[in-house]
Scaffold this active site. Structure first.
Site, PDB file in Angstrom:
ATOM      1  N   CYS A   1       0.839  -1.195   0.000  1.00  0.00           N
ATOM      2  CA  CYS A   1       0.000   0.000   0.000  1.00  0.00           C
ATOM      3  C   CYS A   1       0.877   1.249   0.000  1.00  0.00           C
ATOM      4  O   CYS A   1       1.940   1.280   0.629  1.00  0.00           O
ATOM      5  CB  CYS A   1      -0.968  -0.007   1.176  1.00  0.00           C
ATOM      6  N   GLU A   2       0.441   2.255  -0.710  1.00  0.00           N
ATOM      7  CA  GLU A   2       1.238   3.465  -0.853  1.00  0.00           C
ATOM      8  C   GLU A   2       1.191   4.355   0.384  1.00  0.00           C
ATOM      9  O   GLU A   2       1.955   5.309   0.491  1.00  0.00           O
ATOM     10  CB  GLU A   2       0.782   4.261  -2.074  1.00  0.00           C
ATOM     11  N   HIS A   3       0.319   4.026   1.342  1.00  0.00           N
ATOM     12  CA  HIS A   3       0.200   4.868   2.532  1.00  0.00           C
ATOM     13  C   HIS A   3       1.170   4.459   3.631  1.00  0.00           C
ATOM     14  O   HIS A   3       1.659   5.327   4.368  1.00  0.00           O
ATOM     15  CB  HIS A   3      -1.236   4.814   3.072  1.00  0.00           C
ATOM     16  N   HIS A   4       1.447   3.152   3.780  1.00  0.00           N
ATOM     17  CA  HIS A   4       2.329   2.685   4.850  1.00  0.00           C
ATOM     18  C   HIS A   4       3.450   1.772   4.340  1.00  0.00           C
ATOM     19  O   HIS A   4       4.261   1.297   5.129  1.00  0.00           O
ATOM     20  CB  HIS A   4       1.520   1.915   5.911  1.00  0.00           C
TER      21      HIS A   4
ATOM     22  N   GLN B   1      -5.538  -0.547  -3.619  1.00  0.00           N
ATOM     23  CA  GLN B   1      -6.209  -1.653  -4.306  1.00  0.00           C
ATOM     24  C   GLN B   1      -7.202  -1.132  -5.337  1.00  0.00           C
ATOM     25  O   GLN B   1      -7.349  -1.712  -6.419  1.00  0.00           O
ATOM     26  CB  GLN B   1      -6.895  -2.563  -3.286  1.00  0.00           C
TER      27      GLN B   1
ATOM     28  N   HIS C   1      -5.009  -6.530   3.909  1.00  0.00           N
ATOM     29  CA  HIS C   1      -4.041  -5.441   4.009  1.00  0.00           C
ATOM     30  C   HIS C   1      -3.356  -5.469   5.375  1.00  0.00           C
ATOM     31  O   HIS C   1      -4.017  -5.341   6.406  1.00  0.00           O
ATOM     32  CB  HIS C   1      -4.756  -4.099   3.802  1.00  0.00           C
TER      33      HIS C   1
ATOM     34  N   CYS D   1      -1.510  -3.250   6.605  1.00  0.00           N
ATOM     35  CA  CYS D   1      -1.567  -1.959   7.287  1.00  0.00           C
ATOM     36  C   CYS D   1      -2.777  -1.879   8.212  1.00  0.00           C
ATOM     37  O   CYS D   1      -2.819  -1.035   9.110  1.00  0.00           O
ATOM     38  CB  CYS D   1      -1.583  -0.811   6.287  1.00  0.00           C
TER      39      CYS D   1
END
Length: 200
Positions: free
Chosen positions: A91-94, A132, A160, A162
């Site tokens: 995931c691009e956030h974490h 996703q 996920h 995260c």
């Protein structure tokens, strides 16, 4: 609705391996450990090698993978469906992994593509920092643009890390995303048939 971004990447110049390894050393120290202790001394090199593998999708072009098509389909005009494609992404956030399965289908017009190329397209987009939702749309759009089929269907079901290993700490919760184009979007019966074929 805006189309997903299919432009080639990367858009920025990559730092040198030495700069990347120094960044890993900084993160190890920030976590509270000594990057010079024996067990961690080689970790920065291992991390950048892992990143090279995990994010190899930035060096690949889905349009290239889908460029070789076959026009001799002997009148076949029904769904082509691939089930249970492994998805390993971050995931691009974490930068935490999300893992699951993808199902891809298209309704050919006058050409088809080798089935391994569809798997490769899923892999290319998965091996990038992602959400996703974006990845699901990108896969469908890449197939749509390359093959000009009567319709495309994509479903991804993933867990996920995260969410399961941090934050709300809820393991075993999966996220399902779908993207339909063409006849799959306008024909609910065809959507239902796709879902039955993939066992959903």
């Amino acid at each position: 609705m805006n189309k997903p971004d299919l432009k080639p990447v990367p858009r920025t110049e990559r730092p040198s391996p030495e700069v990347a390894m120094e960044a890993v050393r900084t993160l190890i120290a920030w976590a509270g450990d000594d990057p010079d202790r024996e067990g961690l001394r080689d970790t920065p090199g291992r991390v950048i090698n892992a990143y090279r593998e995990w994010f190899r999708g930035y060096d690949l072009d889905p349009a290239t993978e889908l460029s070789r098509t076959f026009e001799d389909v002997s009148g076949y005009d029904d769904m082509v469906v691939l089930r249970d494609i492994d998805v390993e992404s971050h995931c691009e956030h974490h930068i935490a992994p999300f893992l699951g399965k993808a199902w891809v289908a298209y309704m050919p017009t006058d050409k088809v593509v080798g089935i391994s190329k569809l798997v490769k397209v899923v892999e290319i987009f998965a091996k990038r920092l992602q959400t996703q939702e974006t990845m699901t749309a990108q896969i469908a759009e890449a197939i749509e643009e390359a093959l000009k089929p009567r319709g495309v269907a994509v479903m991804i079901d993933a867990e996920h890390q995260c969410m399961s290993t941090r934050g709300v700490h809820h393991p075993h919760v999966s996220t399902i995303t779908t993207q339909f184009t063409g006849e799959f979007k306008t024909n609910p019966a065809l959507q239902d048939r796709f879902l039955r074929v993939i066992g959903k």
